[in-house]
Design a protein around this motif. Structure first.
Motif, mmCIF file in Angstrom:
data_model
loop_
_atom_site.group_PDB
_atom_site.id
_atom_site.type_symbol
_atom_site.label_atom_id
_atom_site.label_comp_id
_atom_site.label_asym_id
_atom_site.label_seq_id
_atom_site.Cartn_x
_atom_site.Cartn_y
_atom_site.Cartn_z
ATOM 1 N N GLU A 38 0.726 -1.099 -0.115
ATOM 2 C CA GLU A 38 -0.049 0.052 -0.009
ATOM 3 C C GLU A 38 0.794 1.273 -0.086
ATOM 4 O O GLU A 38 0.631 2.293 -0.668
ATOM 5 N N VAL A 39 1.862 1.259 0.765
ATOM 6 C CA VAL A 39 2.743 2.252 0.786
ATOM 7 C C VAL A 39 3.318 2.625 -0.501
ATOM 8 O O VAL A 39 3.527 3.687 -1.021
ATOM 9 N N SER A 40 4.004 1.506 -1.279
ATOM 10 C CA SER A 40 4.340 1.584 -2.456
ATOM 11 C C SER A 40 3.626 2.240 -3.542
ATOM 12 O O SER A 40 3.985 2.993 -4.356
ATOM 13 N N LEU A 41 2.311 1.811 -3.516
ATOM 14 C CA LEU A 41 1.144 2.536 -4.199
ATOM 15 C C LEU A 41 1.041 3.912 -3.940
ATOM 16 O O LEU A 41 0.712 4.609 -4.831
ATOM 17 N N CYS A 71 4.646 1.975 -7.676
ATOM 18 C CA CYS A 71 4.003 0.802 -8.293
ATOM 19 C C CYS A 71 2.658 1.091 -8.843
ATOM 20 O O CYS A 71 1.932 2.017 -8.316
ATOM 21 N N ASN A 72 1.936 0.034 -9.672
ATOM 22 C CA ASN A 72 0.485 0.291 -9.663
ATOM 23 C C ASN A 72 -0.408 -0.671 -8.866
ATOM 24 O O ASN A 72 0.068 -1.550 -8.137
ATOM 25 N N VAL A 104 -0.510 -4.504 -5.332
ATOM 26 C CA VAL A 104 -1.257 -4.793 -3.992
ATOM 27 C C VAL A 104 -2.061 -6.039 -4.227
ATOM 28 O O VAL A 104 -2.131 -6.810 -3.304
ATOM 29 N N GLU A 105 -2.737 -6.152 -5.508
ATOM 30 C CA GLU A 105 -3.602 -7.446 -5.899
ATOM 31 C C GLU A 105 -3.103 -8.482 -5.755
ATOM 32 O O GLU A 105 -3.304 -9.622 -5.258
ATOM 33 N N ALA A 106 -1.338 -8.353 -6.087
ATOM 34 C CA ALA A 106 -0.816 -9.784 -6.329
ATOM 35 C C ALA A 106 -0.377 -10.299 -4.895
ATOM 36 O O ALA A 106 -0.603 -11.383 -4.510
ATOM 37 N N HIS A 107 -0.362 -9.179 -3.874
ATOM 38 C CA HIS A 107 0.106 -9.548 -2.584
ATOM 39 C C HIS A 107 -1.267 -10.218 -1.922
ATOM 40 O O HIS A 107 -1.216 -11.356 -1.321
#
Ligand SMILES: [Zn+2]
Length: 373
Positions: A281-284, A289-290, A294-297
């Motif tokens: 979430e922080v990366s987003l 990232c896109n 987050v979905e992959a996690h």
């Protein structure tokens, strides 16, 4: 007045650790006896917990004695609470009364807690005695035992007292994983998922595609081997920026806070699963990232039934407060490893971690709080 340098004491070169993996190495005993027989006149110590000792330790110790070796046994209660100053002190007393010398071996037979506690004992007794780790849980085989970090906990946080100390050998027996409850397998696989997310898209796909094989020993053996190779590639990096260390800490800043805040009701793997979700979430939020990341996690963690949201009984404020005590923090600003995509860390100008503003971390935590149903 000017300082004048008189000389320098050069650091010792860290000792090499050999890692062996083979089926039945603990039952076979001889490979372990061969190592100890180099110092057959010394007293050796096995540290384990009662449960693991009953399953694998009794046989190991009685067989070691048939080789003419003197081995004493120290058993500790199961659970993270044994990684304490009180248990450490008690074991020091017992081992010193029993009598050891500089050539004695300390063998840890157990999960991460036993490896960490025993490792810290070996590092500190007589300023360091020989250490062998025999990890018996998946978490220990892929992570806790494959390390120079030995530590115990303090009431203010996890692993606050410790040292860097190299085991002589780490002996991994995938056969021991057969007796593990599934929650413990999930706990360990979280560290493998960490290496997949940060280092290897192909390992990520392998884990996603084989989640139903969690009880299959051949699958677990493949997971252990691939995870250790990825971990070693980080540990053996020669650059000075410490980037490997930061990558290994992916999800751990928040993860450690959650683990500690839950009074260790969350396992380490469960806590870092949530921690990795927060990091995504922080990366987003920072637009590194896109939303796919987050979905992959969520997708891989849910396949292994690992949590991705903060438990109901913990508030975002609680987590932030504990994060402030994490030993990975400099200047009171959280440092997080962040990703660009699966298998690719977003490198910061200095190394692999980013200073993240408290409000950004708070926003990411709130996103992982809201999702709870
Ligand atoms: Zn970890």
């Amino acid at each position: 007045m000017k300082r004048r340098l008189l000389g320098r004491i050069r650091p010792e070169r860290p000792k090499r650790t050999d890692i062996f993996i083979s089926h039945g190495i603990v039952e076979e005993v001889r490979p372990i006896a061969d190592i100890l027989q180099k110092h057959r006149l010394s007293n050796h110590v096995v540290i384990s917990d009662r449960h693991v000792y009953g399953l694998h330790g009794k046989n190991l110790v009685s067989r070691l004695k048939t080789f003419g070796l003197t081995v004493s046994v120290c058993l500790v209660p199961r659970g993270e609470n044994s990684k304490s100053m009180a248990v450490y002190q008690e074991l020091v007393n017992r081992i010193l009364l029993h009598g050891i010398d500089k050539n004695s071996y300390l063998i840890t037979l157990g999960g991460g807690m036993v490896n960490n506690l025993g490792g810290f004992l070996a590092a500190t007794l007589y300023r360091g005695i020989n250490l062998i780790h025999i990890p018996t849980s998946l978490m220990a085989q892929v992570d806790a035992a494959v390390d120079r970090k030995q530590a115990i906990n303090h009431s203010l946080g996890k692993n606050l007292l410790g040292s860097l100390y190299s085991p002589v050998a780490i002996l991994i027996d995938p056969k021991l994983l057969r007796t593990l409850p599934v929650r413990q397998l999930r706990n360990g696989i979280a560290e493998s998922i960490k290496h997949a997310l940060t280092q290897s898209a192909s390992f990520f796909r392998f884990l996603v595609n084989n989640a139903s094989s969690l009880r299959d020993i051949r699958f677990l053996e493949a997971v252990v081997k691939r995870t250790i190779r990825l971990k070693l590639s980080l540990m053996n990096r020669t650059n000075s920026s410490n980037s490997g260390e930061f990558i290994m800490q992916y999800g751990h800043c928040v993860g450690h806070a959650l683990e500690h805040g839950s009074k260790y009701k969350l396992s380490h793997g469960e806590a870092i699963a949530i921690g990795m979700s927060v990091s995504a979430e922080v990366s987003l939020l920072k637009e590194f990232c896109n939303a796919d990341l987050v979905e992959a996690h969520d997708s891989i963690l849910s396949r292994y039934r690992l949590p991705t949201t903060i438990p109901n009984n913990m508030s975002v404020e609680d987590v932030l407060k504990i994060v402030a005590y994490d030993k990975g923090i400099l200047c009171k600003t959280p440092r997080l490893t962040l990703l660009r995509r699966i298998g690719k860390v977003h490198e910061s100008p200095q190394n692999s971690c980013w200073y993240v503003d408290w409000d950004v971390l708070e926003n990411a935590l709130r996103k992982r709080k809201k999702l709870r149903t």
